[in-house]
Write an enzyme that holds these catalytic residues in place. Sequence first.
Site, PDB file in Angstrom:
ATOM      1  N   GLN A 239       0.776  -1.202  -0.057  1.00 60.64           N
ATOM      2  CA  GLN A 239       0.014  -0.101   0.116  1.00 60.64           C
ATOM      3  C   GLN A 239       0.900   1.013   0.221  1.00 60.64           C
ATOM      4  OE1 GLN A 239      -3.191  -1.736   2.931  1.00 60.64           O
ATOM      5  NE2 GLN A 239      -3.413   0.148   2.687  1.00 60.64           N
ATOM      6  N   ARG A 386      -9.569  -0.378   7.290  1.00 60.54           N
ATOM      7  CA  ARG A 386     -10.449   0.747   6.640  1.00 60.54           C
ATOM      8  C   ARG A 386     -11.113   1.346   7.012  1.00 60.54           C
ATOM      9  NH1 ARG A 386     -14.528  -0.791   1.668  1.00 60.54           N
ATOM     10  NH2 ARG A 386     -14.626   0.525   1.081  1.00 60.54           N
ATOM     11  N   CYS A 387     -10.071   2.765   8.283  1.00 64.88           N
ATOM     12  CA  CYS A 387     -10.168   3.519   8.810  1.00 64.88           C
ATOM     13  C   CYS A 387      -8.452   4.770   8.721  1.00 64.88           C
ATOM     14  CB  CYS A 387     -10.637   3.566  10.223  1.00 64.88           C
ATOM     15  SG  CYS A 387      -9.540   2.539  10.961  1.00 64.88           S
ATOM     16  N   GLU A 762     -13.412   5.223   3.756  1.00 65.99           N
ATOM     17  CA  GLU A 762     -13.297   4.779   5.537  1.00 65.99           C
ATOM     18  C   GLU A 762     -14.095   4.961   5.947  1.00 65.99           C
ATOM     19  OE1 GLU A 762      -8.972   5.879   6.234  1.00 65.99           O
ATOM     20  OE2 GLU A 762      -8.274   4.155   5.073  1.00 65.99           O
TER      21      GLU A 762
END
Lengths: 808, 284
Positions: A239, A386-387, A762
């Site tokens: 990522q 996902r945040c 997110e």
Amino acid sequence: MNKELTREERTDALGGMGCKRKRVEDARFTQGKGNYVDDIKLPGMLHGDFVRSPYAHAKVVSINTDAAMALDGVVAVLTAADLAPLGLHWMPTLAGDKQMVLADGKVLFQGQEVAYVVAKDRYIAADAVELVEVEYEELPVLTDPFAAMESDVVLREDLMGEGGALPDGAHGPRKHHNHIFTWEVGEKEATQQVLDEADVVAEEMVYYHRTHPCPLETCGCVASMDKVNGKLTLHGTFQAPHAIRTVVSLISGIEEHNIRVISPDIGGGFGNKVGAYPGYVCSVVASIVTGVPVKWVEDRMENLMTTAFARDYHMHGKISATKEGKITGLWCHTTADHGGFDACADPTKFPAGFMNICTGSYDIPTAYLAVDGVYTNKAPGGVSYRCSFRVTEAAYFIERMVEILAIELNMDAAELRRINFIKKDQFPYQSALGWEYDSGDYHTAWDKALKAVDYDGLRAEQAQRVEDFKAGKTRKLMGIGLTHFTEIVGAGPVKNCDILGLGMFDSCEIRIHPTGSAIARLGTISQGQGHATTFAQILATEIGLPADSITIEEGDTDTAPYGLGTYGSRSTPVAGAATAMAGRKIRAKAQMIAAYLLEVHDDDVEFDVDRFVVKGAPEKFKTMKEIAFAAYNQAIPGIEPGLEAVSYYDPPNMTYPFGAYVCVMDIDVDTGVTDIRRFYALDDCGTRINPMIIEGQVHGGLTEALAVALGQEIAYDDMGNVKTGTLMDFFLPTAWEVPNYETDHTVTPSPHHPIGAKGVGESPHVGGVPCFSNAVNDAFRAFGLRHTHMPHDHWRIWKTANELGLHG
Amino acid sequence: MIPAAFEYHRPKDLEGVLSVLVEHGDDARVLAGGHSLIPMMKLRMADVEHLIDLQDVAGMSGIAVDGGSVRIGAMTTQNDIITSDALAGAAPIMHEAALQIADPQVRYMGTVGGNVANGDPGNDMPGLMQCLDATFTLVGPDGERTVAAREFYEAAYMTDRDDAEVLTAVSFAAQAGGYAYEKQKRKIGDYATAAAAVLLTKEGGVCTSASIAMTNLSDTPIWSEAAGAALAGTSVDDAAISAAVGAMLGDIDPTEDNRGPIEFKRHAASVVLGRAIARAWSRA
């Protein structure tokens, strides 16, 4: 011909910001033509596989690799002893700790990497793993962070000083040999005083269980060392490809210009692919040793059991209010279970991420947060699934505490929120825990949400349901889940955000081709977010060339400008800003070229959708396409040929997306089965670049929120065995379990972002988790429930009902 | 998730299957749909040196409804069951149960024979077969024999089937009366937290017979004779349902797993059985 098009038609033809442009990536993804790491096959490539520990805590007495080495097709079996001379048996973590690459005398969690087998094919590698003989001596296992802080058992002897001394950790003094750090924000004494003097105080231990991001594609890499030219090429599911390049250089000693990191198509990340894993290091070493490429791709069980987990926060909260319901103070002490190594992925100065956004959407004048990180015999990680960094923890905490306060005050939870929201005219708002919220209009969003679902009608229906339940007419209860979340994304300003010393700016480089098409390269990397679609839209609007004529390229460190990658909803807030700024540099030069071509002064032309026009004489213009060609074929005095730009964007502040969610859920009290009747999600992510992609992001984030809230966990038994190591037990919802989502929005642009965008990927997860959980809790409020922990799977809901005496 | 090496056999007839089985004994296993066996092999929990794929063996699939009897070939898929009109008339409980097995992709591959022969306590068909009082046809080197489903299961993955035998078909009598298959599960594709199969007959408002079997609540499917007996002769009122549930609870022996503790499973078993009885009675 262009003259015949109206301004609107010319705008539409660009496919710029605000339009529902179809994803350009989908043609290849939907036809199976993506190129993922496991699709990469290089000549002579070998395959790696790990021998992993069956124990959660054990001494490694001996490792015998003879039988494995004797298997035909096995090329090498690496152990810590092989890596030690290179100094690579340990590696630094993103959190300032270090982590064993291969077991150095002991193991600290089940599934830990013990030996790395390299073989001619994947099957032989797996067979050889079975043949490596490891003798273990079991040690006492600590799976509970509170017990770990009391225990005599030392998990990390490597961090002990002479004579049992306790040297400081990466984030300051340590209180106990299993303690990692204490992080404090806010005013401790003042908050305590507010609590002491308050009319009402609600107190609760809110546990956010351990779960795991579960990208469809697991982690993996292909390392290829070219011994002739000394260059290492590392393909991987990264990522943050540039950060990986720098880390690989720092730990391997290979000069950074000799390392090329390539992130090909990535099948989801969700934070799982931010960190560096032993598989990468071993594959690089194996390729250096063998001189041929080495591939390592983990399987699903390895992914769930060993690569970065998320959450595992025990959040002890106290919230105080006046008897009218005005919140006066918030206190939180979090015990954070980090597993065997502190491998959290957080900006260096924030060992608990942005947990200090835990005052949420509310104007809370006084607050205090302390986080203690603790070692246990669990897998390392602590990534932001996902945040943004630890933001779902913060949002879950405050949204539960507000609900519990509403119970304490005997107030409606929607009304309690309304009277405590930060008001529109208070922005930019300075929070008690140190953030400056950029913009917001919470009341408008909240009222719109409650109206959309007929909140009062729902409450009336719920009251009737409770009566019917008590009268024996139904066995189903109804829960109304409310959430108003505020996120903090777009990390971040270099003055306070770095990872391993690398400032968290991002970048974009644009090259306009002579015929009026372009390529833009960014320091981010899409894992499904649709960057190739949306960044082209930003540029189309900024530079007046059609989005379809703009290629977006990411993920190759030899070609892309340096950036910190994609996670924490930072791509649009940071790289999106860099894209706009680079586009504006292009436009500035184009303006000079246009003025030259039109034989007027620079200030006498102005940009108009896809062209520069002479002010007051719109019939005199040069299109961007014409300007692009001129940039390459005309000798313009005082202007260099070409039309290129690069921008590195250091954001002045984070962005603060927010949203108002409502979930309506029916719960079968006898089986614990939940049925989500309705889910309404209003998101405000500032300027909206592509409404269709936003919709998709919201659906995806809500679905992962549903998973986490209703069943998804990494559970351990007392021996530290992972109980949820396959998708049979690790809950990944299918279309069947997912409800219909109603999406909605308001638009409150970020005042400091060049295009006003805040990021959205997110938000639905951050807001969704507390919303689903609040619905479950709310269903039982009438029967005296204050709080029950996630995940709300069938048996836990049944247990809640049972403890409330609802089974007769 | 990489299986150990194995020899792959793909015979055209049963004789070919049997010859491999006889030669290799318990080192050989037959492969039907593969949904249980292949994951076990990939996890290296099942060590199968010789895998015998049955898909080319003639005559092993198909649904035959002949008057009052039903015969289903072992290689018949769950999807075949769902789409068979003849079976929908002769044994609608099969249709209702098959729709609750996994998802369409699995049901295109998963077979009746594999489901009943593997002895996995989580599979739905074994309990269903016991409820239907089915018989299984087994073919081995010494010829063919039949065994009652209610006698077939010994323990988890342990059945009456000899290592050299192949289960070729299941047979049962066509059903009249009410039926229901009620299953609680965590998600699509999951095994049951608790499942109940109920068949019953009604005459003049009275239950004349009932058969009840439970899935994934012991290490074998549980046909609860006592539970069925508790309904027979009653009007299936609340008291009778309570008696049947009570009797069933005396026969099951669930264990704790990620679906929940024993106490919850017993509660869930009670609830699904109560609902199954009520639905079956409403259809009788």
